[in-house]
Every structure is written in structure tokens, then in C-alpha cells.
Design a protein around this motif. Sequence first.
Motif, PDB file in Angstrom:
ATOM      1  N   ILE A  99       0.964  -1.132  -0.067  1.00 56.68           N
ATOM      2  CA  ILE A  99      -0.150  -0.002   0.088  1.00 56.68           C
ATOM      3  C   ILE A  99       0.890   1.271   0.025  1.00 56.68           C
ATOM      4  CG2 ILE A  99      -1.623   1.165   1.250  1.00 56.68           C
ATOM      5  CD1 ILE A  99      -2.737  -1.722   2.431  1.00 56.68           C
ATOM      6  N   ILE A 100       1.049   2.151  -0.999  1.00 61.55           N
ATOM      7  CA  ILE A 100       1.948   3.066  -1.279  1.00 61.55           C
ATOM      8  C   ILE A 100       1.547   4.257  -1.718  1.00 61.55           C
ATOM      9  CG2 ILE A 100       3.812   3.473  -2.751  1.00 61.55           C
ATOM     10  CD1 ILE A 100       4.180   0.630  -3.031  1.00 61.55           C
ATOM     11  N   SER A 101       1.740   5.262  -1.034  1.00 57.10           N
ATOM     12  CA  SER A 101       1.430   6.701  -1.557  1.00 57.10           C
ATOM     13  C   SER A 101       2.393   7.414  -1.211  1.00 57.10           C
ATOM     14  CB  SER A 101       0.247   7.314  -0.468  1.00 57.10           C
ATOM     15  OG  SER A 101       0.851   7.620   0.751  1.00 57.10           O
ATOM     16  N   ASP A 102       2.435   8.904  -1.745  1.00 56.56           N
ATOM     17  CA  ASP A 102       3.598   9.909  -1.637  1.00 56.56           C
ATOM     18  C   ASP A 102       4.072  10.004  -0.263  1.00 56.56           C
ATOM     19  OD1 ASP A 102       3.563  10.353  -4.340  1.00 56.56           O
ATOM     20  OD2 ASP A 102       2.336  12.045  -4.193  1.00 56.56           O
ATOM     21  N   ASP A 103       3.043   9.644   0.839  1.00 58.36           N
ATOM     22  CA  ASP A 103       3.377   9.897   2.241  1.00 58.36           C
ATOM     23  C   ASP A 103       3.999   8.702   3.059  1.00 58.36           C
ATOM     24  OD1 ASP A 103       2.675  12.745   2.093  1.00 58.36           O
ATOM     25  OD2 ASP A 103       0.636  11.881   2.217  1.00 58.36           O
ATOM     26  N   PHE A 104       3.509   7.476   2.392  1.00 53.87           N
ATOM     27  CA  PHE A 104       3.735   6.314   3.238  1.00 53.87           C
ATOM     28  C   PHE A 104       4.121   5.062   2.536  1.00 53.87           C
ATOM     29  CE2 PHE A 104      -0.807   6.976   3.447  1.00 53.87           C
ATOM     30  CZ  PHE A 104      -1.226   5.872   2.814  1.00 53.87           C
ATOM     31  N   ARG A 105       4.579   3.821   2.878  1.00 54.99           N
ATOM     32  CA  ARG A 105       4.608   2.788   2.365  1.00 54.99           C
ATOM     33  C   ARG A 105       4.403   1.637   3.404  1.00 54.99           C
ATOM     34  NH1 ARG A 105       7.632   2.206  -2.785  1.00 54.99           N
ATOM     35  NH2 ARG A 105       7.709   4.200  -3.888  1.00 54.99           N
ATOM     36  N   LEU A 106       3.378   0.799   3.168  1.00 54.01           N
ATOM     37  CA  LEU A 106       2.874  -0.240   4.174  1.00 54.01           C
ATOM     38  C   LEU A 106       2.732  -1.407   3.300  1.00 54.01           C
ATOM     39  CD1 LEU A 106      -0.076   1.718   5.634  1.00 54.01           C
ATOM     40  CD2 LEU A 106       2.219   2.009   6.349  1.00 54.01           C
ATOM     41  N   PHE A 107       3.121  -2.534   4.214  1.00 50.45           N
ATOM     42  CA  PHE A 107       3.070  -3.835   3.429  1.00 50.45           C
ATOM     43  C   PHE A 107       2.129  -4.516   4.620  1.00 50.45           C
ATOM     44  CE2 PHE A 107       4.330  -8.603   3.548  1.00 50.45           C
ATOM     45  CZ  PHE A 107       4.132  -8.623   2.253  1.00 50.45           C
ATOM     46  N   PHE A 125       9.539  -0.100   3.424  1.00 51.50           N
ATOM     47  CA  PHE A 125       8.281   0.200   3.831  1.00 51.50           C
ATOM     48  C   PHE A 125       8.415   0.717   5.296  1.00 51.50           C
ATOM     49  CE2 PHE A 125       7.722  -3.527   1.017  1.00 51.50           C
ATOM     50  CZ  PHE A 125       6.482  -3.255   0.495  1.00 51.50           C
ATOM     51  N   ASP A 126       7.476   1.668   5.460  1.00 53.55           N
ATOM     52  CA  ASP A 126       7.358   2.320   6.952  1.00 53.55           C
ATOM     53  C   ASP A 126       7.005   1.318   7.903  1.00 53.55           C
ATOM     54  OD1 ASP A 126       7.971   5.150   6.270  1.00 53.55           O
ATOM     55  OD2 ASP A 126       6.445   4.941   5.044  1.00 53.55           O
ATOM     56  N   MET A 127       6.171   0.586   7.625  1.00 51.37           N
ATOM     57  CA  MET A 127       5.666  -0.524   8.583  1.00 51.37           C
ATOM     58  C   MET A 127       5.143  -1.821   7.814  1.00 51.37           C
ATOM     59  SD  MET A 127       2.749  -0.008  11.791  1.00 51.37           S
ATOM     60  CE  MET A 127       3.870   0.798  12.779  1.00 51.37           C
ATOM     61  N   ALA A 128       5.332  -2.890   8.525  1.00 49.10           N
ATOM     62  CA  ALA A 128       4.994  -4.380   7.869  1.00 49.10           C
ATOM     63  C   ALA A 128       4.081  -5.111   8.727  1.00 49.10           C
ATOM     64  CB  ALA A 128       6.272  -5.295   7.568  1.00 49.10           C
ATOM     65  N   PHE A 165       1.258   4.973  11.714  1.00 50.58           N
ATOM     66  CA  PHE A 165       2.532   4.211  11.418  1.00 50.58           C
ATOM     67  C   PHE A 165       3.728   5.123  10.732  1.00 50.58           C
ATOM     68  CE2 PHE A 165      -1.197   4.414   8.334  1.00 50.58           C
ATOM     69  CZ  PHE A 165      -0.731   5.046   7.381  1.00 50.58           C
ATOM     70  N   LEU A 166       3.589   6.356  10.677  1.00 47.32           N
ATOM     71  CA  LEU A 166       4.708   7.245  10.475  1.00 47.32           C
ATOM     72  C   LEU A 166       5.470   7.461  11.696  1.00 47.32           C
ATOM     73  CD1 LEU A 166       3.657   9.275   7.492  1.00 47.32           C
ATOM     74  CD2 LEU A 166       5.123   7.137   7.427  1.00 47.32           C
ATOM     75  N   GLN A 167       4.822   7.554  12.785  1.00 41.73           N
ATOM     76  CA  GLN A 167       5.379   7.915  14.210  1.00 41.73           C
ATOM     77  C   GLN A 167       5.019   7.090  15.249  1.00 41.73           C
ATOM     78  OE1 GLN A 167       3.850  11.941  14.291  1.00 41.73           O
ATOM     79  NE2 GLN A 167       5.846  12.793  14.324  1.00 41.73           N
ATOM     80  N   PRO A 168       5.371   5.582  14.930  1.00 48.13           N
ATOM     81  CA  PRO A 168       5.107   4.542  15.962  1.00 48.13           C
ATOM     82  C   PRO A 168       5.745   4.711  17.251  1.00 48.13           C
ATOM     83  CG  PRO A 168       6.441   3.744  14.278  1.00 48.13           C
ATOM     84  CD  PRO A 168       6.012   5.001  13.848  1.00 48.13           C
ATOM     85  N   GLN A 169       5.521   3.802  18.213  1.00 48.31           N
ATOM     86  CA  GLN A 169       6.380   3.666  19.493  1.00 48.31           C
ATOM     87  C   GLN A 169       6.533   2.324  19.983  1.00 48.31           C
ATOM     88  OE1 GLN A 169       4.139   6.571  21.739  1.00 48.31           O
ATOM     89  NE2 GLN A 169       2.537   5.226  22.283  1.00 48.31           N
ATOM     90  N   GLN A 170       7.411   2.226  20.874  1.00 52.02           N
ATOM     91  CA  GLN A 170       7.404   0.626  21.539  1.00 52.02           C
ATOM     92  C   GLN A 170       6.354   0.676  22.746  1.00 52.02           C
ATOM     93  OE1 GLN A 170       9.325  -1.619  20.625  1.00 52.02           O
ATOM     94  NE2 GLN A 170      11.026  -0.874  19.670  1.00 52.02           N
ATOM     95  N   GLU A 171       5.249  -0.171  22.404  1.00 49.98           N
ATOM     96  CA  GLU A 171       4.350  -0.199  23.660  1.00 49.98           C
ATOM     97  C   GLU A 171       4.658  -1.050  24.648  1.00 49.98           C
ATOM     98  OE1 GLU A 171       3.441  -0.612  20.338  1.00 49.98           O
ATOM     99  OE2 GLU A 171       2.629   1.039  19.871  1.00 49.98           O
TER     100      GLU A 171
END
Length: 339
Positions: free
Chosen positions: A220-228, A249-252, A329-335
Motif C-alpha cells: 500500500i503505497i502513497s507519496d506519504d507512506f509505504r505499508l505492507f 516500507f514504513d511498517m510491515a 504508522f509514520l510515528q510509531p512507538q514501543q508499547e
Amino acid sequence: MLNSSSICRCNIKRYPQSAQFDGKRFNNKIPRQQLGLTEFAKLFWDFAFNKPKNTAPESALPLIKLDAQQLAAAADNSVFRLGHSSLLFKMQGKYWLTDPVFTQRASPFKWFGPKRFQPAPIALEDLPPIEGVILSHDHYDHLDYHTILQLKDRVRYFLTPLGVGDLLISWGVASEKITQLDWWESKNIGGIHFVATPSQHFSGRGMFDSNKRLWCSWSIISDDFRLFYGGDSGYFDGFKQIGNKFGPFDMAFLENGAYDRRWADIHMLPQDTIKAFIDLNAKWLFPIHNAAFDLAFHAWNDPLNQIVTLAQEQQINVSMPQLGQGVQFLQPQQEKKWW
């Protein structure tokens, strides 16, 4: 009583344009390992009578209840864990669901089969209007007949691998809403590029439709992110191919649960999930396919414990939100550990 979707009565179509279709069935690049009759009988016996007691939690899991108001206030480019492989994405202010299953059982039966550990964090009727539903394959824990019936008039797009869209049409979903794709084909919707990418799995909902519909992952790809979004898969060289073509990818969102060495070629073991993540060239790992249904012999929280340990060893960033929790998903964190 059988669920209405237990036996597919639709006409199975042929897809001669697909390199994955041999004229009768879809195929993986590498054939599945086949259990012998004795092994299969033992596996069936173990599932029916020899399951460990810790394959389901003893009490309800921590859960953040969601409603449309909370979702409207949530930041854009967010994802919410709904349980198993069901995710709710908020992208460009619109909502997308992956493999939505909201029913009590992942089964053709209402009274028998894998039962949810607890209800989803949001009821179907409380969901906001859904821009699209993204489906990876036709298995009951990823494609639920009753969920689709309740969603079909509230969803603008259904994106599916070949054959799954034809099944939806037989269930009453309007054909103009459906786009079904072969591996490497894509659909652009509002500036977001949805690519049906390969996976190593199988399909079928009954006795006579084995591998009659394709399975896939999604880039799933846009100008702002790439996801798998991986759907279900064994580990294979396709992950490296996808990573080379569409990464980083930003997040898989990768399968991590319901595994066993006896079916490792179609469901990754935790160490395989780590290898797939590295192949994809992704920044953050979001493990899915867990914390909802009892589908294997491992402890219900073993996937979560193993993946955290393995990721720490490899210095991989893992996002593990609890049920109902949202992550940017562009600014995730460790929960914090919730299991």
C-alpha cells in the motif's frame, strides 16, 4: 446448523490470464508440503482431543473500546488493532479494513469452530463509513460471510485477489464495487496505490473449492507512506522480491501466530516473520494473526513473547498495541507489554 457460506454454491471461474492458474487451480511457486494420511489423522486427533490448556487466555485481554467519535478525532495515517488480522486504517481521512472478521467464530458453523477470545473493540454497526475493504484470501479467519453482508452497503471499494471478488458477487456485493487482482497488478484509489503482491499460502472454504481462488499480500503505497500487509504466508523468496520492488516500507504487518512446524510452509514461525521483515526492508514490524482465535497448539501469548525477544536480538522496532489501540504508522512507538 450450517452457516450459509459453509459450502460455496457459486460457479468456479477460470483465469487463463494468470500465470498462477494452471487451468484448474491456483498454485504457489513452490508446491505445499503434503501430510500423509497417518500424519493428517494424528493432526486431526490432536486438534479435537489433545489441545494444551494454554492456547486461549484464562481471562479477557486488555481492550480499548472504540467508537466512530474516537476514530474521527484520531490522527491521520493511523492503524487500529481489531484482533487477528483485522486492522482499521485511517488514511487521507478515510477508513480501510483488512480481512474483517467480527463474528464469534472463524468457522462455517455458528456453534462449532475457533471461537473469539472476546468481542472486537468496536461493533460493526459503530464503524464509520468504510472507504474500502482489503482481502488477502478466502479462509474463514480472514473472510467472514456475515461480516461482509453487514458491510457491503457501507463500503465503497472491495479489493481482492482473483476469484475472491467473484465469491463476494455471489454473496450479493455489487460487482462495480469490486476490483480483483492477480499478483503484481494494482489499483490506484485517491492517490493510494494498492498492489496485490505474492504470498505462499492456499485457499478454499469447502470440500470442492481447494485453491480455486488466489491468495495475496498487499503493498500500500502513497507519496506519504509505504505499508505492507502480509495476510497469511509461509516464508519464501517473494518477500525479498517485494522489498526490492516497493521497499523500504514504513511498517510491515506480518503474520505471527497460529504456527506449527508441520505447516511452516504456509504459516510462518516467529523466526520466519523476522526474516520476512528483514527481506521487506521495513522500519517497523506490527505482528498480526494473533490475540483473537485459538488456531494452533502453542500458548496464545507465545507469538507475542517470541517476536519481542527475536526482534530485540536483531534490533528491530516492534509496534505491539493492545486491542483497540491506535498507532501512527509514520510515528510509531514501543508499547508496554500488555499480555
